[in-house]
Write a protein that holds these residues in place. Structure first.
Motif, PDB file in Angstrom:
ATOM      1  N   ASP A 230       4.470  -8.208   2.872  1.00  0.00           N
ATOM      2  CA  ASP A 230       3.025  -8.195   3.139  1.00  0.00           C
ATOM      3  C   ASP A 230       2.183  -7.652   1.993  1.00  0.00           C
ATOM      4  O   ASP A 230       1.059  -7.184   2.217  1.00  0.00           O
ATOM      5  CB  ASP A 230       2.715  -7.409   4.420  1.00  0.00           C
ATOM      6  N   TRP A 231       2.704  -7.706   0.774  1.00  0.00           N
ATOM      7  CA  TRP A 231       1.807  -7.487  -0.374  1.00  0.00           C
ATOM      8  C   TRP A 231       0.943  -8.729  -0.495  1.00  0.00           C
ATOM      9  O   TRP A 231       1.362  -9.842  -0.149  1.00  0.00           O
ATOM     10  CB  TRP A 231       2.622  -7.288  -1.658  1.00  0.00           C
ATOM     11  N   HIS A 240      -1.433  -6.393  -4.433  1.00  0.00           N
ATOM     12  CA  HIS A 240      -1.933  -5.196  -3.778  1.00  0.00           C
ATOM     13  C   HIS A 240      -0.988  -4.807  -2.652  1.00  0.00           C
ATOM     14  O   HIS A 240      -0.391  -5.667  -2.012  1.00  0.00           O
ATOM     15  CB  HIS A 240      -3.343  -5.437  -3.241  1.00  0.00           C
ATOM     16  N   GLY A 243      -1.689  -4.066   3.572  1.00  0.00           N
ATOM     17  CA  GLY A 243      -2.963  -3.668   4.140  1.00  0.00           C
ATOM     18  C   GLY A 243      -3.727  -4.936   4.474  1.00  0.00           C
ATOM     19  O   GLY A 243      -3.309  -6.044   4.117  1.00  0.00           O
ATOM     20  N   GLU A 244      -4.832  -4.780   5.108  1.00  0.00           N
ATOM     21  CA  GLU A 244      -5.615  -5.949   5.510  1.00  0.00           C
ATOM     22  C   GLU A 244      -6.360  -6.509   4.305  1.00  0.00           C
ATOM     23  O   GLU A 244      -7.260  -5.859   3.765  1.00  0.00           O
ATOM     24  CB  GLU A 244      -6.612  -5.559   6.618  1.00  0.00           C
TER      25      GLU A 244
END
Length: 248
Positions: A230-231, A240, A243-244
């Motif tokens: 989930d980068w 990044h 995170g959302e």
């Protein structure tokens, strides 16, 4: 400009620029973090000074008094100082010797006799040695020649008294190592922070290069450099952490 000039058999002129980097011997040996000095005016972190010295094949030894830090004399027996004497004076006077004048001696300074040299009878005038020479910018050299500045050297104290008749009298110390422990600590911390930021920039550049090679677009989710899912790819082309991501 990558031009080719027809010079025939004429030899190219020797290099006209010399940059002095002075490094304390204990710093070279790794026993101290006292900074080096670039042309006597700009401090260099100990690690940088050691790296610069390590890439040079020739070093010049500069002797100083272990108590006072003053440069020991380098004698010359003629009107014009030798190249060795000139190098010595640039270290002893990294800026114009006149009090309050901060112009570096490496910028068009001129070597001057405190007690004037007598061309007609050299034995009757000032000698050409380190104790009777200093470096002046052209403006102050001219003022001294006109008699508007009168310096008197105190060899025991390593200072020079300057008098402008009827106007002022001031004292100027010869150049010496004035780096304090606080300066060393601050320079070391600044250098370490710069190296850390340089490392972070290198890592970010590597990530952006990988994103381009993979053909990813902003908002794409990928596996990060630490194996975590989930980068996401930002508009800046960098990865990044999870995170959302902003809406794209």
């Amino acid at each position: 400009m990558s031009s080719a000039l027809a010079t025939g058999d004429a030899a190219p002129p020797p290099p006209q620029v010399r940059v002095n980097v002075t490094v304390p011997v204990m710093t070279l040996l790794g026993q101290s973090d006292a900074p080096g000095m670039l042309d006597g005016t700009i401090p260099l972190p100990a690690r940088m000074a050691r790296e610069l010295a390590g890439h040079e094949s020739t070093w010049y030894r500069v002797l100083t008094d272990p108590t006072s830090g003053l440069f020991l004399p380098a004698p010359a027996q003629r009107y014009r100082p030798t190249a060795e004497m000139r190098a010595h004076l640039l270290l002893r006077h990294p800026t114009c010797a006149v009090p309050g004048r901060g112009r570096p001696s490496s910028m068009l300074s001129e070597t001057d006799h405190l007690e004037e040299y007598d061309h007609g009878d050299p034995s009757a005038g000032g000698t050409t040695d380190a104790e009777n020479l200093h470096e002046l910018c052209r403006e102050h050299h001219r003022l001294k020649t006109l008699g508007l500045l009168d310096p008197v050297r105190d060899d025991l104290e390593g200072t020079t008294w300057w008098e402008s008749p009827g106007l002022m009298m001031a004292r100027q110390e010869d150049g010496r190592d004035l780096a304090t422990a606080q300066v060393v600590d601050e320079m070391t911390a600044a250098w370490e922070q710069d190296e850390h930021l340089r490392h972070l920039r290198a890592e970010a550049a590597a990530r952006r290069r990988w994103v381009r090679e993979q053909g990813l677009s902003p908002g794409d989710l990928v596996t990060g450099p630490d194996g975590e899912d989930d980068w996401w790819v930002g508009h800046d082309g960098d990865l990044h952490p999870p995170g959302e991501p902003p809406p794209y």
